[in-house]
Design an enzyme around this catalytic site. Structure first.
Site, PDB file in Angstrom:
ATOM      1  N   HIS A 119      36.258  25.406  36.171  1.00 33.99           N
ATOM      2  CA  HIS A 119      37.140  27.200  35.405  1.00 33.99           C
ATOM      3  C   HIS A 119      37.305  28.092  36.197  1.00 33.99           C
ATOM      4  O   HIS A 119      38.036  29.428  36.219  1.00 33.99           O
ATOM      5  CB  HIS A 119      35.887  27.720  34.018  1.00 33.99           C
ATOM      6  CG  HIS A 119      37.030  28.224  33.417  1.00 33.99           C
ATOM      7  ND1 HIS A 119      37.038  29.303  32.932  1.00 33.99           N
ATOM      8  CD2 HIS A 119      38.273  28.013  32.494  1.00 33.99           C
ATOM      9  CE1 HIS A 119      37.516  30.257  32.071  1.00 33.99           C
ATOM     10  NE2 HIS A 119      37.841  29.033  32.284  1.00 33.99           N
ATOM     11  N   LYS A 121      39.647  29.815  39.207  1.00 35.19           N
ATOM     12  CA  LYS A 121      40.657  30.338  39.517  1.00 35.19           C
ATOM     13  C   LYS A 121      40.671  31.479  41.087  1.00 35.19           C
ATOM     14  O   LYS A 121      40.554  32.268  40.983  1.00 35.19           O
ATOM     15  CB  LYS A 121      41.343  31.349  38.456  1.00 35.19           C
ATOM     16  CG  LYS A 121      41.481  30.307  37.137  1.00 35.19           C
ATOM     17  CD  LYS A 121      40.125  31.753  36.106  1.00 35.19           C
ATOM     18  CE  LYS A 121      39.838  31.232  34.914  1.00 35.19           C
ATOM     19  NZ  LYS A 121      40.463  29.687  34.124  1.00 35.19           N
ATOM     20  N   ASP A 126      44.891  30.618  54.789  1.00 33.85           N
ATOM     21  CA  ASP A 126      45.154  31.456  56.430  1.00 33.85           C
ATOM     22  C   ASP A 126      43.778  31.679  56.337  1.00 33.85           C
ATOM     23  O   ASP A 126      43.518  31.832  57.591  1.00 33.85           O
ATOM     24  CB  ASP A 126      46.064  31.886  56.999  1.00 33.85           C
ATOM     25  CG  ASP A 126      47.588  31.595  56.518  1.00 33.85           C
ATOM     26  OD1 ASP A 126      47.576  30.566  56.133  1.00 33.85           O
ATOM     27  OD2 ASP A 126      47.733  32.832  57.107  1.00 33.85           O
ATOM     28  N   HIS A 333      43.306  37.644  28.733  1.00 35.09           N
ATOM     29  CA  HIS A 333      42.326  37.236  29.323  1.00 35.09           C
ATOM     30  C   HIS A 333      41.227  37.494  30.413  1.00 35.09           C
ATOM     31  O   HIS A 333      40.609  36.609  31.258  1.00 35.09           O
ATOM     32  CB  HIS A 333      43.368  35.682  29.680  1.00 35.09           C
ATOM     33  CG  HIS A 333      42.878  34.797  30.661  1.00 35.09           C
ATOM     34  ND1 HIS A 333      42.929  33.641  32.022  1.00 35.09           N
ATOM     35  CD2 HIS A 333      42.444  33.291  29.747  1.00 35.09           C
ATOM     36  CE1 HIS A 333      41.962  33.037  31.208  1.00 35.09           C
ATOM     37  NE2 HIS A 333      42.006  32.625  30.465  1.00 35.09           N
ATOM     38  N   LYS A 335      38.341  38.613  32.791  1.00 36.11           N
ATOM     39  CA  LYS A 335      37.137  38.671  32.877  1.00 36.11           C
ATOM     40  C   LYS A 335      36.541  39.675  33.701  1.00 36.11           C
ATOM     41  O   LYS A 335      36.250  39.058  34.926  1.00 36.11           O
ATOM     42  CB  LYS A 335      36.921  37.599  33.208  1.00 36.11           C
ATOM     43  CG  LYS A 335      36.812  36.518  31.854  1.00 36.11           C
ATOM     44  CD  LYS A 335      37.462  35.412  33.013  1.00 36.11           C
ATOM     45  CE  LYS A 335      38.169  34.836  31.970  1.00 36.11           C
ATOM     46  NZ  LYS A 335      38.712  34.196  30.204  1.00 36.11           N
ATOM     47  N   ASP A 340      29.447  52.548  36.754  1.00 37.13           N
ATOM     48  CA  ASP A 340      29.113  53.772  37.888  1.00 37.13           C
ATOM     49  C   ASP A 340      29.327  53.643  39.300  1.00 37.13           C
ATOM     50  O   ASP A 340      28.172  54.260  40.153  1.00 37.13           O
ATOM     51  CB  ASP A 340      28.170  54.402  37.379  1.00 37.13           C
ATOM     52  CG  ASP A 340      26.553  54.432  36.485  1.00 37.13           C
ATOM     53  OD1 ASP A 340      26.019  54.525  38.055  1.00 37.13           O
ATOM     54  OD2 ASP A 340      26.850  54.095  35.815  1.00 37.13           O
TER      55      ASP A 340
END
Length: 413
Positions: A119, A121, A126, A333, A335, A340
């Site tokens: 899951h 992403k 480079d 979507h 997440k 603080d």
């Protein structure tokens, strides 16, 4: 370090609010900057509307990204693309096309290895520049789904550390792979919650580390994603602001489901024992699971000004409008969490499986800067402003005021 966002078509905010740079621009820039190699991980790939038999101008940006990636091998730039097995069902030809153009492609069978999915992403370009965020390689992520991520430029230490995670997926993409126990030393990291990477740029000092899941894919030197989240919650002193698509104090995909209260308990403890002010922005779309509602109501029921306990929960509802023909879209979507003390940007929803059997990464950033610089340069501040923008927007609805919302499945519970 730059905040990256995708704001869906037909969504407008009031003037003078903070935005990240557009996701499509960030990805195009990374493609144009590449000189040696581009490594990309995504749960699934579907960069054209053809994949779901849809003819839409909304996928133009996705097609541009795919074309840009296709052209890289002809410039002697290595492209490696990873996706999950099992994954969502589409007729995507992205990976086949990339392979024909000279890219290397692998699918990791997380179902066979650990019972979950890949899951994560992220991009590594480079071994210098990285993108981490909520966005899959999906045209909808560019124009129809609200996404959030971060690009870190010119930080080879961070990129090389993320590359170790990439390599762990890549070797497990072989058909006969089996999980090593323990992972060989080359996957170890010197960067974790105890020894963060120290970076100074434009008078902003940052401490950064990458967290990972599931535990079976992490060497002992890697901070686990769950441990990062729990420590961030436990160390917050004044406020915790969370924006996630899905929040369940249970597992979601294993049978039978199990109660899994680790994050939920940490939030309740912070609010009750330390009087930390909690705000949670949970996504609600047409495909959201209505079973989430009682858990959110339970958490919100602790809110008690008399006791000094503050837990506020809102649902972020994107208007579907005339986009009803586009499945799995019009949803927030995101997440991430900002306190603080820390900014956290991840790839996982907040329920048990994502931290037990599913591959994900989280980037943890703690920053310090003189006040004038903090106001203009600190990513931590920018993330806080994006949260405030969304929290006070017309799309955020108090849990108690939910009523009937045609674009939110939870309102039908």
């Amino acid at each position: 370090m730059v905040l990256v966002e995708s704001i869906p078509e037909h969504v407008k905010y009031k003037d003078n609010v903070t935005y990240g740079i557009p996701l499509g621009k960030a990805w195009k820039d990374l493609i144009s900057m590449a000189t040696k190699e581009v490594n990309i991980v995504s749960f699934y790939w579907t960069l054209t509307g053809d994949d779901i038999n849809l003819n839409t101008s909304s996928d133009i940006l996705g097609r541009d990204i795919l074309k840009g990636l296709e052209e890289l091998p002809s410039r002697n730039i290595s492209v490696r693309a990873l996706a999950s097995i099992p994954t969502i069902k589409t007729n995507s030809t992205d990976l086949k096309v990339l392979k024909q153009k000279g890219a290397q492609v692998r699918n990791v069978n997380f179902g066979r290895l650990v019972g979950g999915v890949l899951h994560s992403k992220f991009w590594i370009v480079d071994r210098r520049h990285v993108f981490i965020g909520s966005a899959n390689m999906d045209w909808r992520a560019l124009t129809q789904v609200k996404e959030l991520g971060v690009v870190v430029y010119n930080c080879s230490n961070l990129a090389k550390d993320l590359y170790k995670i990439f390599q762990s997926y890549w070797v497990m993409g072989r058909s006969n792979s089996s999980l090593p126990e323990p992972w060989p030393a080359k996957y170890d990291t010197t960067i974790n919650s105890y020894y963060p990477l120290l970076v100074k740029n434009e008078n902003v000092s940052s401490k950064i580390y990458l967290a990972g899941s599931p535990p079976s894919f992490c060497p002992s030197s890697r901070t686990l994603d769950l441990d990062a989240i729990l420590s961030i919650i436990s160390e917050a002193r004044y406020y915790i602001h969370v924006a996630v698509m899905e929040y369940f104090p249970t597992t979601r995909f294993e049978k039978p489901k199990r109660y899994w209260p680790l994050i939920d308990d940490a939030i309740r403890t912070a609010a009750f024992n330390r009087k930390v002010k909690i705000k949670m922005l949970i996504s609600c779309g047409l495909d959201s699971d209505p079973d989430m509602l009682p858990y959110l109501q339970s958490l919100a029921s602790m809110d008690s000004p008399h006791e000094g306990v503050s837990i506020q929960i809102k649902l972020y509802i994107l208007p579907v409008g005339n986009q009803t023909d586009i499945p799995f879209s019009r949803v927030n979507h995101n997440k991430y969490m900002v306190t603080d003390k820390v900014a956290y940007i991840g790839t996982s929803n907040w329920s048990g499986d994502y931290f037990l059997t599913t591959a994900g990464v989280g980037l943890v950033i703690s920053q310090h800067a003189p006040h004038p610089v903090w106001k203009t340069k600190a990513l931590q501040r920018q993330l806080g402003e994006v949260f405030d923008r969304d929290w006070h927007s017309e799309f955020a609805v108090n849990l108690a005021d939910l009523g009937h919302q045609p674009d939110c499945a939870l309102s039908r519970k």
